[in-house]
Design an enzyme around this catalytic site. Sequence first.
Site, mmCIF file in Angstrom:
data_model
loop_
_atom_site.group_PDB
_atom_site.id
_atom_site.type_symbol
_atom_site.label_atom_id
_atom_site.label_comp_id
_atom_site.label_asym_id
_atom_site.label_seq_id
_atom_site.Cartn_x
_atom_site.Cartn_y
_atom_site.Cartn_z
ATOM 1 N N ALA A 1 0.617 -1.392 0.243
ATOM 2 C CA ALA A 1 -0.122 0.104 -0.338
ATOM 3 C C ALA A 1 0.730 1.166 0.032
ATOM 4 O O ALA A 1 2.219 1.358 -0.108
ATOM 5 C CB ALA A 1 -1.283 -0.518 1.047
ATOM 6 N N PRO A 2 0.247 2.663 -0.417
ATOM 7 C CA PRO A 2 1.347 3.607 -0.313
ATOM 8 C C PRO A 2 1.413 3.871 1.086
ATOM 9 O O PRO A 2 0.843 3.956 1.973
ATOM 10 C CB PRO A 2 0.023 4.244 -0.403
ATOM 11 C CG PRO A 2 -1.131 3.984 -1.861
ATOM 12 C CD PRO A 2 -0.882 2.272 -1.142
ATOM 13 N N THR B 1 4.176 2.640 2.654
ATOM 14 C CA THR B 1 4.237 1.305 3.395
ATOM 15 C C THR B 1 6.068 1.154 3.525
ATOM 16 O O THR B 1 6.572 0.328 4.312
ATOM 17 C CB THR B 1 3.541 0.012 3.151
ATOM 18 O OG1 THR B 1 4.265 -0.689 1.606
ATOM 19 C CG2 THR B 1 2.453 -0.072 3.744
ATOM 20 N N THR C 1 9.940 2.747 -0.911
ATOM 21 C CA THR C 1 11.073 3.319 -1.587
ATOM 22 C C THR C 1 12.233 2.815 -0.573
ATOM 23 O O THR C 1 13.557 2.989 -0.682
ATOM 24 C CB THR C 1 11.109 4.832 -1.965
ATOM 25 O OG1 THR C 1 9.846 4.513 -3.052
ATOM 26 C CG2 THR C 1 12.104 5.821 -2.664
ATOM 27 N N GLU D 1 -24.447 12.712 16.580
ATOM 28 C CA GLU D 1 -23.189 12.066 17.414
ATOM 29 C C GLU D 1 -23.024 10.981 18.428
ATOM 30 O O GLU D 1 -22.472 10.081 19.008
ATOM 31 C CB GLU D 1 -22.148 13.219 17.523
ATOM 32 C CG GLU D 1 -21.920 13.767 16.402
ATOM 33 C CD GLU D 1 -21.567 12.865 15.164
ATOM 34 O OE1 GLU D 1 -20.807 11.987 15.841
ATOM 35 O OE2 GLU D 1 -21.523 13.772 13.784
ATOM 36 N N HIS E 1 -24.941 7.295 17.240
ATOM 37 C CA HIS E 1 -23.587 7.103 16.657
ATOM 38 C C HIS E 1 -22.674 6.459 18.398
ATOM 39 O O HIS E 1 -22.357 5.115 18.274
ATOM 40 C CB HIS E 1 -22.409 7.345 15.936
ATOM 41 C CG HIS E 1 -22.473 7.760 14.834
ATOM 42 N ND1 HIS E 1 -23.230 6.524 14.358
ATOM 43 C CD2 HIS E 1 -23.129 9.018 14.099
ATOM 44 C CE1 HIS E 1 -23.116 7.494 13.075
ATOM 45 N NE2 HIS E 1 -23.484 9.061 12.983
#
Length: 648
Positions: free
Chosen positions: A233-234, A236, A239, A454, A457
Amino acid sequence: MPPSRTWLFFALMLLANYLIMRTLFPPTGESIALPYTAFRDEVAKGNVEAIYNQGQAIEGRLRKAITWPIPGETVPAPPGTSKAEQRLREEPRTSDTFTTVLPTFVGAGLEQFLIDHKVEISAVSIQTGSNPLVTLLFGFGPAILFIAFYVWLFRRAQQGMGGMGGLGGIMGIGQSRARRYDQESTQKVTFDDVAGIDEAENELIEIVDFLKDPAKYQRLGGTAPKGVLLVGAPGTGKTLLARAVAGEAGVPFFSMSASEFVEMIVGVGAARVRDLFKQARDNAPAIIFIDELDAIGRARGQVAIGGASEQEQTLNQILTEMDGFSGREGIIVLAATNQPDVLDKALLRPGRFDRHVVVNLPDRKGREAILKVHTRAVPLAADVVLGEIAAATPGLSGADLKNLVNEAALLAARREVDAVRAKDFTDALEKIVLGPERPLILSDADRERIAYHEGGHAILGLVVPGADPVHRVTIVPRGRALGVTYQRPDDDRYNYPEAYLRAKIVGMLGGRVAEEIVYGTRTTGAENDIEQATQLARSMVTRWGMSERLGAVQLAPRQNAYLGAAGWGGMAAERPYSEETAKAIDGEVSRILAESSAEATRLLREHRRELAALAAALLQHETLDEREILAATGLPPAPALPTRPIGR
């Protein structure tokens, strides 16, 4: 040499240049025609320096240039003069040379008159006008210089990339733009700087060992893999992991994004690939790293827009270059992608990118190790426990954690404290996850409605078995939301039971149900809740087989593990089922949502008093943490899901 038609272009350019120069800069050295009376006046003024006489004509040179005829005056023309000659005579011109004609009745006293005024009488003709060579250079010089530069540039191009037809040499278009990292000139990156992805590190240790001691493997006929594909994934750390391999091995590291290969000119990408591999061979052993390989490595034949030809040529060149060297040369190609499903199969066959290393999101232990790496240079207060921060950040990548540390440091600096405190990390995490606070003035009626929304939730997060714990509730507008209820699991989850997914849908619908119970009306505030609940219910039906009516049948496209839906065979619009099945899917999704809404309504009606108490606390304090939520409602945390082994 340039094509023959180019010389015609050059000739037209020279002519145009000469005409433009003559127009913009008319010559000022041509002689002016003076009447005899004007000539005598200039002699009387002492302005005539020298003359040359031949017959009735006199050429002369003035000490100081004059303009003739005087602007605004009309010069009479002799009989028979054409209109063109008349216009030429009337056009004022400035010069220091002149011509005149002696009238036949002039006497012999002219000679003495000239001598008295110190005029040189010469037997040699006075040169009038400018130097022809100077005029030629002035008129054609710029064009000649441009042509010479063009020829020089063309020859340099021919000496560049031969396969590019010369384009490779022009201003480095075909040269690789890879950035080289040498361990002596840049900060060395090793595996000590990479944390939380131990499995990926273990896969790459063999490559490091080969680069350090290739003879160890070659004596038994072994060769290192030519290509290693890092999949994850981006954020991680793909590079960073590639640089760590180069740092551990102590070899040059050439890094380049795949998108940098492709240009508007067809063939440039292939030339850059050739140049990149040439640089690596010249510096072997070395590592080539290609980031975002999917930019040029997509399966051929699927691209239907402009640029397909350039993309395919670049991909073909990469395949050719990887086939052109052996593992004994000490060149290893690392590549990274978060879309392995779209890559061309030719890239993934043995002998190319045949080794795949999956870089997963870090677990709790890995996140703690990553936080230790990124807080080396950050002064931490005594109340900071990195293990607790790691537990509070499930699903965050290494890049996210680095950003969290940076945001916490910035908040601490803004608050003018000497060390980063636990509160700074908490506030930074809220900013990243919930979004930044925005100064929005709400009416009392809107604040109350948001508090009940809220609160709905949060109450369901406390009473629904298996729901994620509620850690914070706020009615302060953040990001695009007017209020946020933040729930996070106590530990990382890798498998999701159906009861847990049902609990999430019930919690998502809690805000809308609470508004209906308290106000008897509906608002637009539940848009995002309904969207997420619908997507989750549809995935339960089409992807995970959680519908008794449809059974365990795959009815949705396989998803990319890192980016989302990949589509059926690359075409997300295709649907491999009938209209009757589509109606059944819609019916099952509606059923799950209706049952979840009914369950939310039942629970909130049972806990109407706790809902009102929580809304009142939110109106008073605006933001409540987990301890304050439990104190305001008097409810215990949500019970865990019941577990029952198979067969019992």
